[in-house]
Scaffold this active site. Structure first.
Site, PDB file in Angstrom:
ATOM      1  N   ARG A  12      40.715  42.101  31.603  1.00 12.57           N
ATOM      2  CA  ARG A  12      41.703  42.599  32.355  1.00 12.57           C
ATOM      3  C   ARG A  12      42.796  41.769  32.364  1.00 12.57           C
ATOM      4  NH1 ARG A  12      42.147  38.912  35.059  1.00 12.57           N
ATOM      5  NH2 ARG A  12      44.009  39.555  35.977  1.00 12.57           N
ATOM      6  N   GLY A  13      44.080  42.180  32.899  1.00  8.68           N
ATOM      7  CA  GLY A  13      45.520  41.450  32.799  1.00  8.68           C
ATOM      8  C   GLY A  13      46.180  41.965  31.444  1.00  8.68           C
ATOM      9  N   ALA A  14      47.259  42.271  31.624  1.00  9.92           N
ATOM     10  CA  ALA A  14      48.154  42.960  30.806  1.00  9.92           C
ATOM     11  C   ALA A  14      48.140  42.457  29.411  1.00  9.92           C
ATOM     12  CB  ALA A  14      49.623  43.284  31.013  1.00  9.92           C
ATOM     13  N   GLN A  63      41.053  39.578  42.478  1.00  9.63           N
ATOM     14  CA  GLN A  63      41.321  38.585  41.331  1.00  9.63           C
ATOM     15  C   GLN A  63      41.744  37.290  41.612  1.00  9.63           C
ATOM     16  OE1 GLN A  63      42.134  41.970  41.624  1.00  9.63           O
ATOM     17  NE2 GLN A  63      42.399  43.035  39.649  1.00  9.63           N
ATOM     18  N   ASP A  83      52.803  43.931  34.759  1.00  9.50           N
ATOM     19  CA  ASP A  83      52.058  44.935  33.989  1.00  9.50           C
ATOM     20  C   ASP A  83      53.187  45.495  33.244  1.00  9.50           C
ATOM     21  OD1 ASP A  83      50.082  44.099  36.137  1.00  9.50           O
ATOM     22  OD2 ASP A  83      49.241  44.946  34.329  1.00  9.50           O
ATOM     23  N   ASN A 120      53.450  45.378  39.250  1.00  7.59           N
ATOM     24  CA  ASN A 120      52.517  44.404  39.172  1.00  7.59           C
ATOM     25  C   ASN A 120      51.362  44.700  40.236  1.00  7.59           C
ATOM     26  OD1 ASN A 120      51.294  41.874  38.163  1.00  7.59           O
ATOM     27  ND2 ASN A 120      51.709  40.924  40.033  1.00  7.59           N
ATOM     28  N   LYS A 121      50.175  44.100  40.398  1.00  9.62           N
ATOM     29  CA  LYS A 121      49.129  44.282  41.415  1.00  9.62           C
ATOM     30  C   LYS A 121      49.526  44.787  42.651  1.00  9.62           C
ATOM     31  CE  LYS A 121      45.736  44.601  40.284  1.00  9.62           C
ATOM     32  NZ  LYS A 121      45.214  45.730  39.640  1.00  9.62           N
TER      33      LYS A 121
HETATM   34  O1  MRU Z   1      44.121  45.230  37.303  1.00 11.32           O
HETATM   35  P1  MRU Z   1      44.490  43.738  36.785  1.00 11.32           P
HETATM   36  O2  MRU Z   1      43.567  42.671  37.386  1.00 11.32           O
HETATM   37  O3  MRU Z   1      44.310  44.067  35.133  1.00 11.32           O
HETATM   38  O4  MRU Z   1      45.860  43.426  36.978  1.00 11.32           O
HETATM   39  C1  MRU Z   1      46.546  42.137  36.577  1.00 11.32           C
HETATM   40  C2  MRU Z   1      47.853  42.044  37.038  1.00 11.32           C
HETATM   41  O5  MRU Z   1      48.287  42.644  37.844  1.00 11.32           O
HETATM   42  C3  MRU Z   1      48.649  41.004  36.557  1.00 11.32           C
HETATM   43  O6  MRU Z   1      49.364  40.153  37.491  1.00 11.32           O
HETATM   44  C4  MRU Z   1      49.250  41.332  35.188  1.00 11.32           C
HETATM   45  O7  MRU Z   1      48.432  41.942  34.475  1.00 11.32           O
HETATM   46  C5  MRU Z   1      50.009  40.178  34.749  1.00 11.32           C
HETATM   47  S1  MRU Z   1      48.696  39.115  33.742  1.00 11.32           S
HETATM   48  C6  MRU Z   1      49.292  38.086  32.680  1.00 11.32           C
END
Ligand code: MRU
Length: 368
Positions: free
Chosen positions: A46-48, A207, A248, A258-259
């Site tokens: 996970r994470g963009a 997370q 994201d 973002n989240k």
């Molecule tokens: O749903 P996730 O855990 O993939 O969400 C991740 C985030 O919101 C992060 O802040 C974003 O992807 C940036 S990761 C460097």
């Protein structure tokens, strides 16, 4: 191996299953398109930036099995649909597709594999640069003179440490290495600047509590996990010098996805005069999406809200219900922070305003 994603001598893609952290470090071998697609959908990765990198390899693995045009189109469509909000996934797929589309089928898999490797190497380099640029901003905050709000009170409250608040996980394991929002923090820590991080737990998947706390602890960075709703009070009390988050997708007007919960932190930051920084590689900027309202928001399973996963006192793991049976549940996974609430974006090409002009300038700047 400090990278979150790596390949072994046998050409197998390897990563760490993030659904079992922080309780267990379980390696995953991703050998097929199905493996990559599942890992992204189930958030084992996970994470963009990281899902972009896994998507790129997923395409290469699909082409290894079947290098035809139809297979390429099918794999792109399938992987792009795995998670809709983070534009990095679509960006990485487009990049690999562009590299292989005109090549003879027999060469496609190896071209795609190499391109995925380049995406990973570039991610590491970009994040190191984000760390440098972000550390510059934060160092400047640490040098500010005492005032009634912000740094003076926060620093005094923490024995001189710079107090940063982050939401979700934009760290090393959300990327191939270093992280985005956490990269400047790691850099300052490595330089010996005292840093303390307020870590939002980040319901529903936690997370922050599970992953950010784990990786900050691994690096020896002082941190405190807080309930998601505590940040506003801490800012009001002057115990936060800056908020720094990942993202994201940045829309063309500077709105940021973002989240879920990020927006509320940005509002609280604005109300309390706390800088709100968003760190991301330029691949997260999406000039084709005009504004935040046009960014698709992923809606995830109700079970993420109705249940919480964790470890029982006897060391076994469990998922327990916390919502009455029959209550309706909604689970939007991201939210939009309007550009006007973002103090600055931190990219590998430098720091810019969250505005159409700022984004144009950073996109036009030469790559690091
Ligand atoms: O749903 P996730 O855990 O993939 O969400 C991740 C985030 O919101 C992060 O802040 C974003 O992807 C940036 S990761 C460097």
């Amino acid at each position: 191996m400090s990278r979150t994603l790596w390949t072994d001598e046998a050409g197998v893609l390897r990563t760490v299953d993030q659904t079992v952290l922080p309780f267990e470090r379980r390696e995953l071998a991703l050998r097929t398109l199905d493996d990559c697609d599942r890992a992204i959908r189930e958030m084992q990765v996970r994470g963009a930036p990281l899902i972009g990198a896994v998507g790129a390899y997923g395409l290469a693995l699909a082409l290894r099995a079947d290098p035809s045009d139809a297979s390429l189109a099918h794999a792109c469509e399938r992987l792009a649909g795995a998670r809709p909000t983070a534009v990095n996934l679509r960006w990485a797929l487009g990049r690999v597709r562009g590299r292989v589309a005109a090549a003879p089928p027999a060469r496609r898999a190896s071209l795609a594999w190499d391109e995925a490797g380049r995406i990973c190497d570039e991610d590491v380099a970009c994040n190191a640069r984000i760390g440098e640029h972000g550390a510059g901003l934060l160092r400047a905050l640490a040098g500010r003179r005492p005032g009634p709000r912000g740094i003076a009170r926060a620093a005094a409250a923490a024995g001189g440490a710079l107090n940063l608040l982050t939401h979700c996980n934009a760290g090393r394991i959300a990327t191939v290495d270093h992280g985005t929002a956490l990269a400047p923090i790691y850099r300052l820590h490595a330089e010996g600047v005292p840093v303390h991080v307020w870590v939002d737990e980040t319901r529903p998947r936690n997370q922050g509590a599970a992953l950010t706390a784990w990786e900050l602890a691994e690096r020896g960075v002082a941190h405190t996990v807080i309930a998601d709703n505590a940040g506003g009070l801490l800012m009001m009390q002057g115990r936060v010098d800056a908020v720094i988050v990942g993202c994201d997708r940045v829309a063309a007007n500077g709105d940021v996805a973002n989240k879920v919960g990020t927006y509320l932190k940005a509002l609280a930051a604005r109300d309390n005069g706390v800088p709100f920084y968003v760190a991301c590689p330029v691949s997260t900027i999406d000039p084709e999406t005009p504004d935040g309202a046009s960014i698709p928001i992923e809606e995830r399973a109700a079970r993420e809200v109705t249940h919480m996963a964790g470890m029982l006192d006897d060391g076994s793991r469990a998922s327990v219900r916390i919502v009455p049976e029959g209550s309706a549940v909604a689970n939007p996974a991201f939210d939009i922070t309007p550009a006007r609430l973002v103090t600055a974006l931190v990219t590998e090409r430098g720091v810019c305003d969250a505005s159409a002009a700022g984004l144009r300038a950073v996109l036009a700047a030469s790559p690091a």
